[in-house]
Structures are given as structure tokens and as C-alpha cells.
Design an enzyme around this catalytic site. Sequence first.
Site, PDB file in Angstrom:
ATOM      1  CG  ASN A 153      -0.393  -0.167   2.253  1.00  0.00           C
ATOM      2  OD1 ASN A 153       0.928  -0.287   3.049  1.00  0.00           O
ATOM      3  ND2 ASN A 153      -1.181  -0.141   3.749  1.00  0.00           N
ATOM      4  CD  GLU A 250       5.106  -0.692  12.365  1.00  0.00           C
ATOM      5  OE1 GLU A 250       3.585  -0.565  12.337  1.00  0.00           O
ATOM      6  OE2 GLU A 250       5.543  -0.197  13.297  1.00  0.00           O
ATOM      7  CB  CYS A 284      -2.151  -0.524   8.499  1.00  0.00           C
ATOM      8  SG  CYS A 284      -0.934   0.870   8.770  1.00  0.00           S
ATOM      9  CD  GLU A 458       8.391   0.793  10.532  1.00  0.00           C
ATOM     10  OE1 GLU A 458       7.238   0.538   9.626  1.00  0.00           O
ATOM     11  OE2 GLU A 458       9.392   0.084  10.171  1.00  0.00           O
TER      12      GLU A 458
HETATM   13  P1  NAD Z   1       1.309  -9.950   3.432  1.00  0.00           P
HETATM   14  O1  NAD Z   1       1.193 -10.653   4.835  1.00  0.00           O
HETATM   15  O2  NAD Z   1       0.442 -10.682   2.065  1.00  0.00           O
HETATM   16  O3  NAD Z   1       2.366  -9.788   2.627  1.00  0.00           O
HETATM   17  C1  NAD Z   1       3.778  -8.590   3.153  1.00  0.00           C
HETATM   18  C2  NAD Z   1       4.261  -9.201   2.886  1.00  0.00           C
HETATM   19  O4  NAD Z   1       5.382 -10.076   3.731  1.00  0.00           O
HETATM   20  C3  NAD Z   1       4.580  -9.578   1.352  1.00  0.00           C
HETATM   21  O5  NAD Z   1       5.755  -8.916   1.005  1.00  0.00           O
HETATM   22  C4  NAD Z   1       5.161 -10.929   1.402  1.00  0.00           C
HETATM   23  O6  NAD Z   1       5.895 -11.927  -0.022  1.00  0.00           O
HETATM   24  C5  NAD Z   1       5.821 -11.349   1.937  1.00  0.00           C
HETATM   25  N1  NAD Z   1       5.478 -12.916   2.381  1.00  0.00           N
HETATM   26  C6  NAD Z   1       4.624 -13.603   2.412  1.00  0.00           C
HETATM   27  N2  NAD Z   1       4.792 -14.509   2.918  1.00  0.00           N
HETATM   28  C7  NAD Z   1       6.521 -14.655   4.044  1.00  0.00           C
HETATM   29  C8  NAD Z   1       6.980 -15.486   4.948  1.00  0.00           C
HETATM   30  N3  NAD Z   1       6.210 -16.213   5.385  1.00  0.00           N
HETATM   31  N4  NAD Z   1       7.777 -14.732   4.876  1.00  0.00           N
HETATM   32  C9  NAD Z   1       8.222 -14.023   5.076  1.00  0.00           C
HETATM   33  N5  NAD Z   1       7.229 -12.931   4.418  1.00  0.00           N
HETATM   34  C10 NAD Z   1       6.717 -13.216   3.621  1.00  0.00           C
HETATM   35  O7  NAD Z   1       0.207  -8.587   3.318  1.00  0.00           O
HETATM   36  P2  NAD Z   1       0.111  -7.303   2.294  1.00  0.00           P
HETATM   37  O8  NAD Z   1      -0.883  -7.969   1.688  1.00  0.00           O
HETATM   38  O9  NAD Z   1       1.183  -7.106   1.086  1.00  0.00           O
HETATM   39  O10 NAD Z   1      -0.907  -5.947   2.362  1.00  0.00           O
HETATM   40  C11 NAD Z   1      -1.658  -5.540   3.143  1.00  0.00           C
HETATM   41  C12 NAD Z   1      -0.928  -5.738   5.347  1.00  0.00           C
HETATM   42  O11 NAD Z   1      -0.288  -4.695   5.520  1.00  0.00           O
HETATM   43  C13 NAD Z   1      -3.210  -5.785   5.608  1.00  0.00           C
HETATM   44  O12 NAD Z   1      -2.950  -6.658   6.627  1.00  0.00           O
HETATM   45  C14 NAD Z   1      -2.365  -4.774   6.015  1.00  0.00           C
HETATM   46  O13 NAD Z   1      -3.199  -3.777   7.442  1.00  0.00           O
HETATM   47  C15 NAD Z   1      -0.609  -4.646   6.671  1.00  0.00           C
HETATM   48  N6  NAD Z   1       0.226  -3.175   6.738  1.00  0.00           N
HETATM   49  C16 NAD Z   1       0.198  -2.713   7.911  1.00  0.00           C
HETATM   50  C17 NAD Z   1       1.008  -1.562   8.059  1.00  0.00           C
HETATM   51  C18 NAD Z   1       1.446  -0.816   9.362  1.00  0.00           C
HETATM   52  O14 NAD Z   1       2.410   0.244   9.625  1.00  0.00           O
HETATM   53  N7  NAD Z   1       1.058  -1.959   9.757  1.00  0.00           N
HETATM   54  C19 NAD Z   1       0.804  -0.822   7.116  1.00  0.00           C
HETATM   55  C20 NAD Z   1       0.344  -0.801   5.844  1.00  0.00           C
HETATM   56  C21 NAD Z   1      -0.276  -2.318   5.772  1.00  0.00           C
END
Ligand code: NAD
Length: 484
Positions: A153, A250, A284, A458
Site C-alpha cells: 500500500n 507492523e 493499515c 517505527e
Molecule cells: P502480506 O502479509 O500478504 O505480505 C506482506 C509481505 O510479506 C509481502 O512482501 C509478502 O511477499 C511477504 N511474505 C508473505 N509470506 C511470507 C513469509 N512466509 N515469510 C516472509 N515474508 C512473507 O500483506 P499485504 O497483503 O502485502 O499487505 C496488507 C497487510 O499489511 C494488511 O494486513 C495491512 O494492515 C498490513 N499493513 C500494515 C501496516 C502497518 O504499518 N502496521 C502498513 C501497511 C500495511
Amino acid sequence: MKFQPKASHFINGEYVEDTSGAPIDVIYPATGEVIARLHSATPEIVEQALNSAKAAQSAWAAMSGTERGRVLRRAADIMRDRNRDLSIIETHDTGKPLQETLVADATSGADALEYFGGLAASLTGEHIPLAGGDFVYTIREALGVCVGIGAWNYPTQIACWKGAPALACGNTMVFKPSETTPLSALQVAEILIEAGAPKGIYNVIQGYGDVGASLVTDPRVAKVSLTGSVPTGRKVYAAAADGMKHVTMELGGKSPMIVFDDADIENAVSGAILGNFYSSGQVCSNGTRVFVQKGIKDAFLARLSERLATAKIGDPMDEEVNFGPMVSENQMNIALGYIEKGKAEGARLVYGGERVEGDGFYMQPTVFADVTDEMTIAREEIFGPVMSVLDFETEEEVLARANETEFGLAAGVFTNDLTRAHRIVAGFEAGTCYINTYNLAPVEAPFGGSKMSGVGRENSKLAINHFSEMKTVYVSMNDVEAPY
Ligand code: NAD
């Protein structure tokens, strides 16, 4: 292809390609068109990136904080100079309107580079006097090689929010962007080199979850900082625990926003719009459970619908447009699925609810009223433009209901009663709280979640503690006393 980078990965100061990795198609969400094709990192690429980060680390840490900070601050200036070009890439990668990316992505990345660049020179340990002239001093040391893993995002922002504090402390980084938005982290890596960074301190490799997983378990890695969903966070945290690595998580949220009868309705509606529909709801910390006190419910919903009708949905490259497509067809379908669930479980649809026809992944900003705590749309993170409005009567009741969730990322309250605002915030189980506003995340302030929404913070000075550790040195000024 219009946005094809020179190669998929950026390692040791150079673009590197290995086309034997699984293809990653970059799709422009506004049209569905493929705008670049990259490749997931093969084990050889992962190896190269980790070796490069490992080899560069001790020399980078040995530079003075002033020198490291200068590199980061130069990189911030370059990012600001190129804001428009970077924003255009970000808009194509994510679908977010240019109107947003021009002010919220490269600019926020530059803020992080500038802020942590400024702090780098003042990172120190301390002197602790003891009895008899003995003393302890502490040395703040870098952790070593850090891994950053990003969500889709805010790709530029995430690459910098992780990279800037890591580098300021003398660590090096291997950053893996989300496979959905792989383009902008490469720009960050290139800019750092242009700013004078030594080769290898910030490497970018592409890949799906398996590449992220292979980075997390590598023994060369001292720290993992993930932005992603709770299920991924659980896996990454567990894998990191095996190697006793430092982590920052995060993760997702289902944050509450409480609007009391005495609130300024116009501000509360603005907060609810920002906290639900900015970036098409893909934020998020969004306040997706909007608790509105019964006395102003009708006025709130009426004004909200009026204002949503003026949202300009369309081509994200048109700077007048303020509501763009979802990042991917999959994410759009997930959000549309939740809308169906909301209807089926008896929530009242008061605005939107439909896909917008066309090739892009557009859907309408959507508001449900009469939502109850048990409904799926009030419990699960949707990560799309779907707001749930829930009724409440008393302060005590609403605070308990607001906290009745496994998540704890953010929370907000709108009221003109000063003491109530602080009482509510003191009771919130959330890492980031807002009074009479929502969703601002300046680099000076800590950002992060409690409960299932994450570990660590962060931004701000606190991020330094998550990217460095203290070595304690006891100095004796006296003879050593031993029992025999
Ligand atoms: P996701 O969890 O599907 O993926 C996040 C990242 O993790 C990607 O780069 C993915 O390739 C990687 N990944 C997936 N499986 C993995 C594994 N087993 N080991 C290591 N890396 C792995 O999330 P998304 O769909 O990309 O993003 C949306 C989510 O992120 C939402 O839940 C949102 O709330 C959260 N988010 C949180 C924040 C925050 O600051 N708290 C900010 C933005 C998004």
C-alpha cells in the site's frame, strides 16, 4: 513496457537480473495493463544480496554518524527533487491517485531519510557512575544485516521507514518489496547510491513470500522488520524467533473511531473519510469501525453521504481525481466479498457497494450503518473502502466495545469534551491514537500497534532502539576483590 526497470534486483550498487526466477507482472490497477515484468529472486540472488549486505556492514558502521547522516540527507533531497517522477511510478505501481502520491509517498520517504539522517550523528551510549570510582559506559552498536519486507500500500514509504533508521544506526539492509508493487524500492536503492552511499548497504530483491521466508531464516540476518498482515506476521515472527532475531512487526488492524454527540460533525466526517477512503481504504491504521453516538447518527450519515457523492473517482493520473482503483483485482474481489457478507448479515448499505465498471479495479466508497459488533465486517480487516458505522449510547459502553478486538493498531475519538477525550485515549488498547483527527503519521511520532497488530515501533527516536543494541562496559578503578 513503460515502467520496466533496468533489472529486477539492485545488489551491491548495481542492477542485477536473473530471468530464471518466477515472473512477477506489474499491473497498472487503473487499466489492468501489464507495465513491467520482473523476476522473483532465485537462491543465487538471495545469496548475492545477503553477501553484499554482510560485506558492506562493518565499514558502514565504522563511518561517523555525521557521514552516514549526510548520505541519508542527500538522498532525501534527491527524492524531493524527483518527487513527481517517483509519484508517477508509485501511482502506476499501486493505482493510488497522483493527487495522493505527490504528497504522501516519496515525500514521506524523504522525511524519514532526513529525520534519521539528522539523528545519526547523535546516536550514543551513556556513562553510568558507580561507587568507588568504578563506572560503566555503554556503546550503541548496529545489529548487523537487517531484512525489510514490505506491503503493497505504501511501497516507497515502507522502503524508507525501514531503511532510514537501519542505515542511520550503521546496519545494512536487504529489502524485499511486496510482489504486487516491486518498482519504487529500486528507485530508493538507486537514489541512495547517487547520494554517495557505499555499495551494498541497501539492496533490493524481488520475490513472493518464499523469498521473504528464506531471508528471515538466514543466519547472517540479525533483524527482520515486516509490514504485512497478521497471518504473515505470525509466520515471520515465529521463524525469526528460532534464530533469536530482533523483530519489528507492523501488521493489520480493525481500528475504532468514536464520534460523540458533542463533536464537530464536519471534522468527524472528514476524519472518517480520511480514515476509511484515503488510498481506496488500503491503509493499515484505518478507523473502519466508526462508533457514532445515537444523537448525531442521522446527521453524521447524511453529511457523510453528501460528501462522498463529491468524491472524484477515475484516472489516477488526473490530478483532480481523489479516489482511485484498488491495488489488484484480487484485493477488489476480497473487499466486494465483504460487502456481500455485510448485506447478508443484515447491515444497512447507505452508500456505494458496487464495483465500478471498466477494465480497472475500481469500486465505490462504501458505508454500512446499523452494523453490530458480531458482524464479519465489524470484526475482520477488509483493507478496502468499506466503512462500518455502529451506534452507541454511553462512554463506558463504547470504550469496552472499541477494545473488543484482537487488533490494536490505531484508535481515534472525536469530542469537544477535553477530559473525556483524554479518558478515552487512556483506555484505548492501541498503539497510535488520535484526538479530533485521524491517520496522520509524521516521522517524528512513534507508529505501531499493540495486541495482534504488532511489535515494536517505527519512526521517531524509538525506532533507533529497534535497530541498535547496547554493549555494556564495566570499568574498574579499583583492585579486584575475590573470595579466595
Ligand atoms: P502480506 O502479509 O500478504 O505480505 C506482506 C509481505 O510479506 C509481502 O512482501 C509478502 O511477499 C511477504 N511474505 C508473505 N509470506 C511470507 C513469509 N512466509 N515469510 C516472509 N515474508 C512473507 O500483506 P499485504 O497483503 O502485502 O499487505 C496488507 C497487510 O499489511 C494488511 O494486513 C495491512 O494492515 C498490513 N499493513 C500494515 C501496516 C502497518 O504499518 N502496521 C502498513 C501497511 C500495511
